[in-house]
Scaffold this active site. Structure first.
Site, short mmCIF file in Angstrom:
data_model
loop_
_atom_site.label_atom_id
_atom_site.label_comp_id
_atom_site.label_asym_id
_atom_site.label_seq_id
_atom_site.Cartn_x
_atom_site.Cartn_y
_atom_site.Cartn_z
N THR A 178 3.41 -14.52 -9.85
CA THR A 178 3.72 -13.19 -9.33
C THR A 178 2.46 -12.59 -8.72
O THR A 178 1.37 -12.71 -9.29
CB THR A 178 4.25 -12.27 -10.44
OG1 THR A 178 5.50 -12.80 -10.93
CG2 THR A 178 4.51 -10.86 -9.90
N PHE A 211 0.52 -9.22 -7.42
CA PHE A 211 0.45 -7.79 -7.69
C PHE A 211 -0.56 -7.15 -6.73
O PHE A 211 -1.58 -7.74 -6.41
CB PHE A 211 -0.02 -7.51 -9.12
CG PHE A 211 0.87 -8.06 -10.20
CD1 PHE A 211 1.76 -7.24 -10.87
CD2 PHE A 211 0.79 -9.39 -10.56
CE1 PHE A 211 2.56 -7.74 -11.89
CE2 PHE A 211 1.58 -9.90 -11.58
CZ PHE A 211 2.48 -9.07 -12.24
#
Length: 286
Positions: free
Chosen positions: A183, A185
């Site tokens: 992921t 960010f």
């Protein structure tokens, strides 16, 4: 963004969406270290509001998962708030089966977690079809609930960081179907800052609905050998079938070729906004 502030903004309090122990909190500490104060928020809107109100200096927003795709809510929120991207971090999402101390895998009758986490551990759960799956709002919140209620026949799927926060034990680690699960960010601040080592830029713009308009906009980068690494389109509220385009490319605003590309893009688009220029994240090792 044209005038680079000489000093980085203070980022001592960082808001994130989720419970303490969430992957987002782990990502914030990976980027900024363990000395920061993390502020859990119930929603993405609350995370942005925490920065607007001054409760937090910045927020860490997940914008893309390598398996699930883009987090559209945060792209839309970036348009509603005049924040700047001042950093980026990637986190490998390594799912663990977590339970109360003293509990064994054979004791587990129910597993609970966020629906995305359950879906990403489908093969592990299929081999244990006797275990009931329960959808929860949050991965780390599932761990907290199990410990607070003393559920010895329950387990949660979350990150190792959540087990550490709540004093739980890891029964199995790396239970996700695909290890290539990352992921990305973005660290968002109300104060703009471009570091000396910045090598990536994020921009959002809209275009008139004419043949070839997107081709010409992207050509502003291609003609200058600028590497486009991400493009995302989002509908413009109140304008039917009109879209904004979010792009990420490699290059710093200190470079002449990037400045020329942005000037070219401004000739083609009625509203170009530079979201940030920052250091590209390092990919975590497996």
């Amino acid at each position: 963004m044209s005038d680079r502030p000489l000093t980085a903004p203070s980022v001592e309090r960082v808001a994130f969406q989720g419970e303490p122990g969430a992957f987002s909190e782990a990502a914030a500490r990976r980027l900024l270290g363990d000395t920061i104060e993390t502020i859990p928020c119930a929603s993405f809107d609350g995370m942005f509001d925490a920065v607007e109100s001054g409760i937090a200096h910045a927020c860490l927003a997940p914008v893309e998962n390598s398996l699930a795709g883009s987090v559209h809510a945060n792209y839309d929120l970036m348009m509603l708030h005049n924040f700047h991207v001042i950093g980026e971090v990637e986190l490998r999402i390594r799912h663990c089966l977590i339970a109360m101390p003293g509990v064994n895998l054979g004791d587990i009758k129910t597993v609970m977690s966020h629906p995305v986490a359950l879906a990403q551990c489908r093969r592990f759960l299929q081999l244990r079809s006797q275990i009931k799956k329960v959808v929860a709002e949050d991965t780390a919140g599932s761990v907290r609930e199990i410990l607070s209620r003393g559920l010895r026949d329950h387990a949660a799927i979350a990150g190792r960081h959540a087990a550490k926060v709540y004093g739980a034990v890891v029964l199995a680690e790396g239970i996700e179907d695909h290890p290539e699960n990352f992921t990305r960010f973005l660290l968002l601040s109300p104060i703009a800052y471009v570091s000396e080592d910045a090598d990536k830029t994020s921009v959002v713009f809209s275009l008139t609905n004419q043949p070839g308009s997107l081709f010409r906009a992207l050509a502003a980068l291609a003609l200058r050998d600028i590497d486009l690494i991400k493009i995302e389109s989002r509908p413009i509220e109140g304008q039917v079938w009109e879209y904004r385009f979010y792009i990420d490319f490699l290059g710093s605003m200190a470079e002449t070729r990037v400045q020329n590309a942005l000037n070219h893009l401004r000739e083609l688009s009625p509203d170009v906004r530079v979201l940030g220029c920052y250091k590209r994240a390092e990919r975590p090792q497996f």
